[in-house]
Design a protein around this motif. Structure first.
Motif, PDB file in Angstrom:
ATOM      1  N   ALA A  34     -72.355  36.652 -26.409  1.00 29.47           N
ATOM      2  CA  ALA A  34     -73.617  37.144 -26.728  1.00 29.47           C
ATOM      3  C   ALA A  34     -74.078  38.686 -25.685  1.00 29.47           C
ATOM      4  O   ALA A  34     -74.569  39.661 -26.386  1.00 29.47           O
ATOM      5  CB  ALA A  34     -74.791  36.388 -26.446  1.00 29.47           C
ATOM      6  N   ALA A  35     -73.549  38.916 -24.461  1.00 24.75           N
ATOM      7  CA  ALA A  35     -73.714  39.965 -23.814  1.00 24.75           C
ATOM      8  C   ALA A  35     -73.040  40.964 -24.263  1.00 24.75           C
ATOM      9  O   ALA A  35     -73.260  42.290 -24.366  1.00 24.75           O
ATOM     10  CB  ALA A  35     -73.304  39.592 -22.261  1.00 24.75           C
ATOM     11  N   TYR A  36     -71.795  40.794 -24.722  1.00 24.81           N
ATOM     12  CA  TYR A  36     -70.916  41.771 -25.425  1.00 24.81           C
ATOM     13  C   TYR A  36     -71.312  42.331 -26.548  1.00 24.81           C
ATOM     14  O   TYR A  36     -71.290  43.651 -27.060  1.00 24.81           O
ATOM     15  CB  TYR A  36     -69.566  41.622 -25.286  1.00 24.81           C
ATOM     16  CG  TYR A  36     -68.842  41.327 -24.212  1.00 24.81           C
ATOM     17  CD1 TYR A  36     -69.161  41.505 -22.886  1.00 24.81           C
ATOM     18  CD2 TYR A  36     -67.201  41.091 -24.408  1.00 24.81           C
ATOM     19  CE1 TYR A  36     -68.963  41.289 -21.762  1.00 24.81           C
ATOM     20  CE2 TYR A  36     -66.535  40.885 -23.014  1.00 24.81           C
ATOM     21  CZ  TYR A  36     -67.223  41.206 -21.636  1.00 24.81           C
ATOM     22  OH  TYR A  36     -66.572  41.133 -20.651  1.00 24.81           O
ATOM     23  N   ILE A  37     -71.885  41.512 -27.462  1.00 26.07           N
ATOM     24  CA  ILE A  37     -72.742  41.836 -28.821  1.00 26.07           C
ATOM     25  C   ILE A  37     -73.747  42.585 -28.462  1.00 26.07           C
ATOM     26  O   ILE A  37     -74.078  43.591 -29.275  1.00 26.07           O
ATOM     27  CB  ILE A  37     -72.889  40.522 -29.720  1.00 26.07           C
ATOM     28  CG1 ILE A  37     -71.515  40.054 -30.108  1.00 26.07           C
ATOM     29  CG2 ILE A  37     -73.380  40.943 -31.043  1.00 26.07           C
ATOM     30  CD1 ILE A  37     -71.486  38.608 -30.532  1.00 26.07           C
ATOM     31  N   ALA A  38     -74.542  42.308 -27.583  1.00 26.96           N
ATOM     32  CA  ALA A  38     -75.892  42.912 -27.418  1.00 26.96           C
ATOM     33  C   ALA A  38     -75.291  44.498 -26.846  1.00 26.96           C
ATOM     34  O   ALA A  38     -75.932  45.320 -26.856  1.00 26.96           O
ATOM     35  CB  ALA A  38     -76.581  42.347 -26.142  1.00 26.96           C
ATOM     36  N   LEU A  39     -74.171  44.626 -26.175  1.00 22.73           N
ATOM     37  CA  LEU A  39     -73.872  45.878 -25.461  1.00 22.73           C
ATOM     38  C   LEU A  39     -73.564  46.713 -26.667  1.00 22.73           C
ATOM     39  O   LEU A  39     -73.656  48.164 -26.951  1.00 22.73           O
ATOM     40  CB  LEU A  39     -72.607  45.773 -24.541  1.00 22.73           C
ATOM     41  CG  LEU A  39     -72.895  45.458 -23.251  1.00 22.73           C
ATOM     42  CD1 LEU A  39     -71.629  45.225 -22.294  1.00 22.73           C
ATOM     43  CD2 LEU A  39     -73.798  46.665 -22.446  1.00 22.73           C
ATOM     44  N   SER A  40     -72.766  46.033 -27.632  1.00 25.07           N
ATOM     45  CA  SER A  40     -72.543  46.964 -28.889  1.00 25.07           C
ATOM     46  C   SER A  40     -73.203  47.437 -29.738  1.00 25.07           C
ATOM     47  O   SER A  40     -73.606  48.538 -30.328  1.00 25.07           O
ATOM     48  CB  SER A  40     -71.369  46.159 -29.879  1.00 25.07           C
ATOM     49  OG  SER A  40     -72.120  44.703 -30.438  1.00 25.07           O
ATOM     50  N   VAL A  41     -74.530  46.500 -29.873  1.00 21.56           N
ATOM     51  CA  VAL A  41     -76.095  46.981 -30.422  1.00 21.56           C
ATOM     52  C   VAL A  41     -76.344  48.412 -29.807  1.00 21.56           C
ATOM     53  O   VAL A  41     -76.897  49.050 -30.271  1.00 21.56           O
ATOM     54  CB  VAL A  41     -76.852  45.829 -30.391  1.00 21.56           C
ATOM     55  CG1 VAL A  41     -78.196  46.365 -31.092  1.00 21.56           C
ATOM     56  CG2 VAL A  41     -76.146  44.868 -31.657  1.00 21.56           C
ATOM     57  N   PHE A  42     -76.562  48.130 -28.511  1.00 19.08           N
ATOM     58  CA  PHE A  42     -77.019  49.204 -27.500  1.00 19.08           C
ATOM     59  C   PHE A  42     -76.021  50.541 -27.812  1.00 19.08           C
ATOM     60  O   PHE A  42     -76.768  51.674 -27.900  1.00 19.08           O
ATOM     61  CB  PHE A  42     -76.813  48.785 -25.900  1.00 19.08           C
ATOM     62  CG  PHE A  42     -77.529  49.994 -25.212  1.00 19.08           C
ATOM     63  CD1 PHE A  42     -78.630  50.121 -24.864  1.00 19.08           C
ATOM     64  CD2 PHE A  42     -76.516  50.454 -24.350  1.00 19.08           C
ATOM     65  CE1 PHE A  42     -79.174  51.117 -23.974  1.00 19.08           C
ATOM     66  CE2 PHE A  42     -76.751  51.349 -23.491  1.00 19.08           C
ATOM     67  CZ  PHE A  42     -78.099  51.843 -23.331  1.00 19.08           C
ATOM     68  N   ALA A  43     -74.851  50.256 -27.755  1.00 16.70           N
ATOM     69  CA  ALA A  43     -74.078  51.675 -28.035  1.00 16.70           C
ATOM     70  C   ALA A  43     -74.046  52.263 -29.374  1.00 16.70           C
ATOM     71  O   ALA A  43     -74.094  53.593 -29.504  1.00 16.70           O
ATOM     72  CB  ALA A  43     -72.499  51.123 -28.105  1.00 16.70           C
ATOM     73  N   VAL A  44     -74.285  51.499 -30.304  1.00 17.72           N
ATOM     74  CA  VAL A  44     -74.560  51.957 -31.674  1.00 17.72           C
ATOM     75  C   VAL A  44     -76.113  52.751 -31.688  1.00 17.72           C
ATOM     76  O   VAL A  44     -76.018  53.744 -32.339  1.00 17.72           O
ATOM     77  CB  VAL A  44     -74.659  50.899 -32.733  1.00 17.72           C
ATOM     78  CG1 VAL A  44     -75.224  51.221 -34.178  1.00 17.72           C
ATOM     79  CG2 VAL A  44     -73.241  50.215 -32.992  1.00 17.72           C
ATOM     80  N   MET A  45     -77.060  52.209 -31.019  1.00 12.71           N
ATOM     81  CA  MET A  45     -78.531  52.734 -30.843  1.00 12.71           C
ATOM     82  C   MET A  45     -78.049  53.937 -30.221  1.00 12.71           C
ATOM     83  O   MET A  45     -78.792  55.038 -30.550  1.00 12.71           O
ATOM     84  CB  MET A  45     -79.490  51.860 -30.139  1.00 12.71           C
ATOM     85  CG  MET A  45     -79.960  50.913 -31.140  1.00 12.71           C
ATOM     86  SD  MET A  45     -80.623  49.521 -29.987  1.00 12.71           S
ATOM     87  CE  MET A  45     -81.983  50.401 -29.367  1.00 12.71           C
ATOM     88  N   MET A  46     -77.656  54.030 -29.133  1.00 15.52           N
ATOM     89  CA  MET A  46     -77.185  55.379 -28.565  1.00 15.52           C
ATOM     90  C   MET A  46     -76.553  56.360 -29.122  1.00 15.52           C
ATOM     91  O   MET A  46     -76.837  57.730 -28.936  1.00 15.52           O
ATOM     92  CB  MET A  46     -76.365  55.027 -26.882  1.00 15.52           C
ATOM     93  CG  MET A  46     -77.292  54.311 -25.927  1.00 15.52           C
ATOM     94  SD  MET A  46     -78.934  55.407 -25.306  1.00 15.52           S
ATOM     95  CE  MET A  46     -80.023  54.146 -26.133  1.00 15.52           C
ATOM     96  N   SER A  47     -75.578  55.862 -30.063  1.00 21.05           N
ATOM     97  CA  SER A  47     -74.882  56.951 -30.891  1.00 21.05           C
ATOM     98  C   SER A  47     -75.690  57.256 -32.057  1.00 21.05           C
ATOM     99  O   SER A  47     -75.480  58.745 -32.287  1.00 21.05           O
ATOM    100  CB  SER A  47     -73.689  56.125 -31.773  1.00 21.05           C
ATOM    101  OG  SER A  47     -72.679  55.660 -30.600  1.00 21.05           O
ATOM    102  N   LEU A  48     -76.682  56.818 -32.330  1.00 18.93           N
ATOM    103  CA  LEU A  48     -77.719  57.567 -33.339  1.00 18.93           C
ATOM    104  C   LEU A  48     -78.540  58.426 -32.668  1.00 18.93           C
ATOM    105  O   LEU A  48     -78.639  59.367 -33.338  1.00 18.93           O
ATOM    106  CB  LEU A  48     -78.711  56.090 -33.962  1.00 18.93           C
ATOM    107  CG  LEU A  48     -78.055  55.139 -34.841  1.00 18.93           C
ATOM    108  CD1 LEU A  48     -79.070  54.182 -35.081  1.00 18.93           C
ATOM    109  CD2 LEU A  48     -77.772  55.823 -36.004  1.00 18.93           C
ATOM    110  N   ILE A  49     -78.892  58.083 -31.394  1.00 20.16           N
ATOM    111  CA  ILE A  49     -79.640  59.341 -30.591  1.00 20.16           C
ATOM    112  C   ILE A  49     -78.879  60.354 -30.318  1.00 20.16           C
ATOM    113  O   ILE A  49     -79.048  61.642 -30.737  1.00 20.16           O
ATOM    114  CB  ILE A  49     -80.054  58.672 -29.198  1.00 20.16           C
ATOM    115  CG1 ILE A  49     -81.259  57.563 -29.451  1.00 20.16           C
ATOM    116  CG2 ILE A  49     -80.606  59.747 -28.373  1.00 20.16           C
ATOM    117  CD1 ILE A  49     -81.675  56.873 -28.219  1.00 20.16           C
ATOM    118  N   GLY A  50     -77.473  59.993 -30.230  1.00 21.54           N
ATOM    119  CA  GLY A  50     -76.538  61.246 -29.953  1.00 21.54           C
ATOM    120  C   GLY A  50     -76.270  62.053 -31.003  1.00 21.54           C
ATOM    121  O   GLY A  50     -76.076  63.260 -30.958  1.00 21.54           O
TER     122      GLY A  50
END
Length: 495
Positions: A416-432
């Motif tokens: 679950a922690a890794y999946i949450a990290l992947s969601v966070f990474a996608v959100m940061m990519s959208l900002i980027g």
């Protein structure tokens, strides 16, 4: 007595060292202001070294040389091959820029570039803490001198001083961490350290204390938050040609030293260093993407972009061991390797365009300087757009598949922690995506601020076109490079 196999293992490094010395001496007799003979000899040497490393990698053999101090394996040989090619491309892009700024009065650009590549090769092949550190110092000392190559430029001198002070501190962290690991295990050999830790007879507290310093030193070399302070200042202050040199090929060596230390030596402590990498990755993605939005200078923007991109590499590295199970290690580490290789390829092309637009007395390093580039040169605008789309992770560019492979490695862990990290990474990519697409908008929709046409020598045009095309082609057919990375990592884990 040193056996014949040891000399065979380091043959590419011997060729590189001998030719670097030969070119340094030959340059004394070259009087051309553009150092044509030195330049051609350098390119020929780098091509030969890349070919030798590719030949070794395709052979698929793993050789432990000089009493296990060096290792020649498929992963290392491919990384050395890519590093030599990256240095070759860098020299092609850098020469016109350096010639206009009197940085070619001597052949230091070429010889120091080759010595920094030698340092990278030693880092990538090191199987002993001292050898790894020796390679790292050869690379960093060459880099300090290269940043200060424009002796009469105050900004470059300031950048070199910052790089030197912070680099020395980071080297101290790494060396202190290595000394703690040596004190705990009684060996400097990477494989022996692994066996000693796996035996479970070593004091855990001492190991973790040393591990913290090692991870801090590695984070500095990658440019991960909070050890990122040097990247924006050095990227901005250094001459753009040198920014490309320290922002391209050395990232491959930094990835290799992470694999050698964290995976090959400290895999039994994975649960500890993966948690540290998770914190570094989250910080890098957050700070890198948010700070890049505020930048108007494209070199500083790409510097913060580098920090966020390294966050993705760290995510790949931290997904290898799940619940003390290494079944997903090959998938995770090969995705990180694929990411770093494609990132370097994209960085070369993007900085190549920045170098191309620079002319005598004008740096062209502001985002506003790209206004209306499509009207002045559709080809170079297209190459820059491809690079920006790739860094943002937009299909079908190779950056999309690089991000996808890392996210897939995280999600397939089922944690679950890794999946949450992947969601966070996608959100940061959208900002980027905002600051990457801003460059595309400026190139295609803003009115040009100058009517000057963009001209470049034939070799630069040809290499830049191939470089841009590869970013697109490898995005459409990424399978070959992905398989190459996977096979190399599987072989590394097996030995």
């Amino acid at each position: 007595m040193i056996d014949k196999l040891s000399w065979i293992a380091v043959y590419p490094e011997i060729v590189l060292l001998v030719m670097a010395c030969v070119i340094a001496l030959t340059d004394l007799f070259v009087h051309s202001p553009r150092r044509t003979a030195t330049y051609l000899l350098t390119l020929a040497t780098l091509a030969m070294v890349a070919a030798l490393n590719a030949m070794y990698a395709l052979g698929g053999h793993t050789i432990y040389a000089f009493g296990n101090m060096l290792v020649s394996d498929a992963m290392g040989n491919w990384l050395k091959c890519f590093a030599a090619l990256a240095m070759m491309v860098t020299m092609v892009y850098a020469r016109p820029y350096a010639g206009d700024r009197e940085m070619l009065r001597g052949g230091e650009l070429f010889t120091l570039g080759m010595f920094s590549l030698l340092g990278m090769s030693v880092m990538i092949s090191g199987n002993n803490f001292l050898v790894l550190y020796m390679g790292l110092e050869l690379l960093t000392l060459s880099s300090y001198a290269l940043v200060a190559l424009r002796r009469d430029n105050a900004t470059a001198s300031e950048a070199a001083m910052k790089y030197f002070v912070l680099g020395a501190m980071a080297s101290g962290f790494l060396l202190y961490g290595m000394s703690m690991l040596y004190g705990a295990t009684g060996t400097l050999d990477v494989n022996e350290v692994f066996r000693a830790i796996a035996s479970g007879q070593i004091r855990y507290q001492v190991l973790v204390f040393g591990l913290v310093f090692v991870v801090a030193g590695l984070a500095f070399k990658l440019g991960a938050v909070p050890f990122h302070m040097w990247i924006p200042d050095v990227y901005h202050g250094a001459p753009t040609a040198i920014t490309l040199l320290i922002g391209g090929a050395p990232k491959l060596a930094a990835f290799a030293i992470c694999i050698r230390l964290l995976v090959e030596a400290l895999l039994p402590l994975a649960i500890d260093w993966q948690q540290m990498l998770a914190v570094l990755a989250v910080g890098s993605l957050l700070v890198g993407n948010l700070a890049a939005i505020a930048q108007t200078n494209i070199k500083r923007m790409l510097a913060f972009s580098t920090i966020s991109q390294m966050g993705f590499v760290l995510l790949g590295l931290m997904a290898g061991v799940v619940n003390n199970n290494i079944l997903s290690a090959a998938n995770a580490y090969s995705s990180a390797m694929f990411y770093i290789v494609t990132y370097v390829l994209t960085t070369l092309a993007s900085f190549g365009v920045v170098l191309l637009l620079a002319r005598d007395g004008f740096e062209s390093d502001e985002v506003a300087d790209f206004a209306g580039l499509n009207q002045r040169s559709p080809l170079y605008a297209a190459i820059m757009a491809i690079c920006m789309f790739s860094l943002a992770g937009i299909p079908p560019m190779v950056g999309f598949y690089a991000k996808l492979s890392v996210l897939q490695a995280l999600i397939s862990s089922g944690q679950a922690a890794y999946i949450a990290l992947s969601v966070f990474a996608v959100m940061m990519s959208l900002i980027g995506a905002f600051y990457y697409l801003r460059v595309v908008k400026v190139m295609y929709f803003d009115a040009p601020i100058t009517a000057t046409t963009v001209s470049a020598p034939l070799d630069v045009r040809a290499v830049l076109s191939v470089n841009g095309a590869l970013v697109l082609i490898l995005g459409i057919v990424p399978g070959g490079l992905m398989a190459l990375c996977a096979n190399a990592v599987v072989q590394m884990l097996r030995t």
